[in-house]
Structure formats: C-alpha cells, structure tokens
Design a protein around this motif. Structure first.
Motif, PDB file in Angstrom:
ATOM      1  N   ASN A 260       0.836  -1.214   0.000  1.00  0.00           N
ATOM      2  CA  ASN A 260       0.000   0.000   0.000  1.00  0.00           C
ATOM      3  C   ASN A 260       0.863   1.254   0.000  1.00  0.00           C
ATOM      4  O   ASN A 260       0.592   2.220  -0.736  1.00  0.00           O
ATOM      5  N   MET A 263       2.661   1.726  -3.394  1.00  0.00           N
ATOM      6  CA  MET A 263       1.715   2.165  -4.426  1.00  0.00           C
ATOM      7  C   MET A 263       1.329   3.623  -4.225  1.00  0.00           C
ATOM      8  O   MET A 263       1.161   4.373  -5.198  1.00  0.00           O
ATOM      9  N   LYS A 264       1.185   4.035  -2.958  1.00  0.00           N
ATOM     10  CA  LYS A 264       0.836   5.434  -2.674  1.00  0.00           C
ATOM     11  C   LYS A 264       1.952   6.369  -3.131  1.00  0.00           C
ATOM     12  O   LYS A 264       1.693   7.409  -3.760  1.00  0.00           O
ATOM     13  N   ALA A 266       4.094   5.782  -5.429  1.00  0.00           N
ATOM     14  CA  ALA A 266       4.161   5.734  -6.898  1.00  0.00           C
ATOM     15  C   ALA A 266       2.961   6.397  -7.566  1.00  0.00           C
ATOM     16  O   ALA A 266       2.891   6.462  -8.797  1.00  0.00           O
ATOM     17  N   GLY A 267       2.012   6.877  -6.767  1.00  0.00           N
ATOM     18  CA  GLY A 267       0.830   7.525  -7.326  1.00  0.00           C
ATOM     19  C   GLY A 267      -0.188   6.554  -7.887  1.00  0.00           C
ATOM     20  O   GLY A 267      -1.024   6.922  -8.721  1.00  0.00           O
ATOM     21  N   GLN A 268      -0.141   5.299  -7.427  1.00  0.00           N
ATOM     22  CA  GLN A 268      -1.039   4.259  -7.943  1.00  0.00           C
ATOM     23  C   GLN A 268      -2.147   3.891  -6.963  1.00  0.00           C
ATOM     24  O   GLN A 268      -2.883   2.931  -7.180  1.00  0.00           O
ATOM     25  N   LEU A 269      -2.264   4.634  -5.862  1.00  0.00           N
ATOM     26  CA  LEU A 269      -3.287   4.356  -4.855  1.00  0.00           C
ATOM     27  C   LEU A 269      -3.964   5.657  -4.462  1.00  0.00           C
ATOM     28  O   LEU A 269      -3.308   6.598  -4.000  1.00  0.00           O
ATOM     29  N   ASP A 270      -5.279   5.716  -4.632  1.00  0.00           N
ATOM     30  CA  ASP A 270      -6.037   6.920  -4.275  1.00  0.00           C
ATOM     31  C   ASP A 270      -6.447   6.934  -2.805  1.00  0.00           C
ATOM     32  O   ASP A 270      -6.605   7.999  -2.211  1.00  0.00           O
TER      33      ASP A 270
END
Length: 425
Positions: A260, A263-264, A266-270
C-alpha cells in the motif's frame, strides 16, 4: 524542596509532551494511514463442561460481538475521526477509504460499528430520519482463503513449526512444572486434558464472564484466574514466536501494508486510509512480523497504526500501537522497529521488514510428507531420479545381452540340425 518541585514539574511536562507526540498527527505531511484493529468485546468462543453459565446466558450465542464491543468500536471510530479529521473528509467518500475484514461476524460487526463512529451522516447523507447511520461497504473473503486477516488459510509449514515448538524443552519443562495445575483445571472444568495449547479456552471464557458480571464456577478464584491468564499469554506467544513463524503468519498483512505504501508513493493508490478488522491473532502476528511484540495478547480494539508522511520530498513511516485496556482508554504508544528510529525513512522500513515478508507464501508454506521443504525435496527428487535412470539403463543392457545370447544359441541349434540331415518343412 524547590528542586524537588521543579523536577516533578519537568517530569510532568515530559509526560505531556510524550502524550501529545503520540496522540497527535501532522495532517499536512500525512499521505496514507493503515490501521489494523482487533474486534470489540464478545461472548466466549466456547464454555467448559462444568460452567454454570450455559449457552442461554449469551443472547447471541458464542463468539458474537456484544453491545459493549459495539460501543468500543464506535468509540474507536470516533477516535479515528478526531485524529484524522481534515485528512479524511467528514462525509464518506468511497475513494478515500477501503475496509477489509475477517469473514467472522464479530469482525464484520466491529467494522460497521467503527465506521458508524468515523462517519456520522450529515443531512445530505441521511436516508432514514430515524437512523443516524449510513451503509458503508466492508470487503471480505471466505476464511479458508484468507491468509491476511483471519489467518485461516492452510499453511502446513507453519503447523509443522508450531507443533515442533510444543515439543521443545522449554514447553516440556513448563508442562512438568504446571502438571498439577493442568490436572486440577481438567478435573474441575470437565475437559479431557488441558495443556499450554488449550488452556486459553478456559481463561478466555472466565475473562468474558468477568467482563459481563457473570458468576464464575465455584472452583475459580482470583489466584487461579490470574494463573490461567498468565499461561494463556505464554501459550499465545508460541503461536507466533520465531522468524519463520512470524513471516508465515504476520508477513502477508505486513507485506500488504508495505505494498500500500509503495503504491501510494508511486501515485497508484487513491485511498487515504486502508482499514483492516481482525482478531487478536492478526494484531499479534503483525506486531511479531514488525519485531515489536511485547508478549501481551492484544486486548479488544487493540490497534496498530502505520502512517506514511512526506517531509521535504522524503517519505517516512510513523508506527503506533493503541493498546486499549478495560474498560476503555485513549492511550497510544510509539512503535520503533529494531534498526530504525520512530521517524523511520521508508526505504529503511522496507529493508528492515523485507525478510519478514514472504516472496511466495504458498511455496514457503509447503512441505512434503517427510517434512522437507520444496528445495530440500527437489534435491532428493533429483538424486532418486538419477538412481532410477541408472537402474533402467542397466536393466536395458542386461535385456539386450540376454537377447543376443538367445539368438546365438538358436543359430547354433539350427546349424547342428542341418548337419544331421534335418530340414525345416
């Protein structure tokens, strides 16, 4: 006298500063928070045979979230609202929070109770004026498939290691020292044979009865109860002690949290909050994998909080443990992983936790019938195949030689017949 007063005031100031440090969060730098909590107060999972409190003593049956547990989780949700208000919108937004729960009723009910405290519906969100509550989705999967929260997915390697620990010299020594006590509890409770592996059930039942003001069996007093609770804690530690064991049980949830975070960044988790509703075993497994477990079984609503902060274009992890005690406290403690400061750079956090997270959980859980891991088994298999291959080659050569000899014998036989005047008709 003045020096003593000044010293006391200084100590009080330090305590206040510590509480403020532990209890507040910088919302300006916060990017993501992962929270894992144990369900709230419940009825006992089971009772012992001589227990005066039967099934009828518990309105919803065994293992169900009680009204006390619902209030505990509601208050925990309110705590999250206070802590993260301004980071999380006051109104529920589906893209801000994702809730995952163990597929056990008390955990699902805990998640719903928690969310009722976190998101109090405003006038626009009201759908029934008689109910100040709004439905918010909670996700789950069947227990036999879940190695993340309920921890019920089969892992033969873990089972093997756990049963090996039960046969260790330390456990054998404990069983000898407490043999008389185990026999006493077995006789009085009507259970077949109590051990360090099973004693938690009696201890847990008595805990639940105490919390709900129910009368204990006549043979139970505070001394016996405290002894049972101590053994329960010791037995609980056996479930997750050791690097491999903590990796197999707590590693998956720790790996999910690290994923998590990555991904955050990397800008892949909202999502801003990832919420997990689980058990005492889930919380203990995660703390063990983080190498910060304090040998105390997590109480109801015990919570692990792992926050991602961005400061001057650098990312840091802040970890906390909200160890609620009966009936309720708002205490929260900093967690510091071995080899890092409380304000832990994200790369360092990932490096420290890497060897506690399985790369291929199913493969690492596998053993064969002889108790070997896959790598050891493959080496043995290659050796066996080589031997079998050699035997097949040798057998082939023997058959070939025999056939050649038989052919030569047959040719010689026919030559002799011809010499004596016999012909094939």
């Amino acid at each position: 006298m003045e020096k003593l007063i000044i010293t006391k005031l200084f100590c009080i100031l330090l305590v206040i500063l510590c509480i403020q440090d532990c209890g507040t969060v910088n919302l300006n730098t916060l990017r993501l928070t992962n929270v894992l909590y144990r369900h709230g107060d419940r009825s006992p999972v089971k009772i012992f045979k001589t227990d005066p409190n039967t099934l009828s003593s518990w309105p919803q049956g065994f293992g169900y979230l009680s009204k006390i547990g619902m209030r505990q989780q509601y208050n925990l949700g309110k705590y999250f609202r206070e802590r993260y208000n301004g980071f999380l919108n006051e109104s529920y937004i589906f893209s801000e929070i994702y809730i995952n729960s163990s597929n056990v009723d008390r955990c699902l009910m805990s998640a719903y109770s928690n969310l009722a405290g976190l998101y109090y519906p405003n006038s626009d969100e009201e759908w029934n004026t008689n109910i100040t509550w709004q439905p918010i989705p909670v996700h789950t999967i069947p227990e036999p498939l879940d190695n993340l929260i309920s921890l019920q997915r089969a892992c033969p390697k873990y089972d093997q290691l756990y049963h090996q620990s039960l046969k260790s010299p330390v456990v054998k020594k404990e069983e000898i020292e407490n043999k008389g006590f185990y026999e006493f509890v077995s006789q009085k409770s009507g259970q077949s044979k109590e051990t360090i592996e099973t004693i938690w059930q009696v201890a847990d039942t008595l805990l639940c009865e105490q919390r709900h003001n129910k009368t204990w069996a006549p043979w139970v007093n505070n001394t016996i109860y405290n002894k049972l609770r101590d053994l329960e804690k010791w037995g609980f530690d056996l479930l997750f002690g050791g690097r491999t064991v903590s990796k197999l049980k707590g590693g998956p949830i720790l790996g999910q949290i690290v994923n998590n975070i990555q991904m955050k960044i990397a800008g892949q988790l909202d999502y801003k909050m990832m919420m997990y509703s689980g058990h005492d075993t889930t919380v203990a497994a995660l703390l063990n994998a983080m190498q910060v477990y304090n040998l105390e079984s997590p109480p109801y609503t015990a919570t692990v909080i792992i926050e991602l902060h961005e400061e001057n274009n650098q990312y840091f992890i802040y970890s906390y443990y909200k160890n609620n005690t009966w009936p309720n406290t708002t205490s929260i403690h900093n967690l510091t992983l071995p080899g890092c400061d409380f304000r832990c750079p994200v790369d360092q956090f990932i490096a420290i936790t890497k060897d506690r997270i399985p790369v291929d959980w199913e493969k690492e859980c596998s053993i064969n019938q002889h108790g070997q891991n896959p790598v050891e088994f493959s080496k043995v298999a290659v050796t066996i195949m080589s031997i079998l291959g050699g035997m097949v080659l040798l057998l082939t050569m023997i058959i070939f030689i025999c056939q050649c000899r038989q052919k030569n014998t047959k040719t010689t036989k026919y030559s002799l017949l011809e010499e004596n005047g016999y012909q094939d008709s």
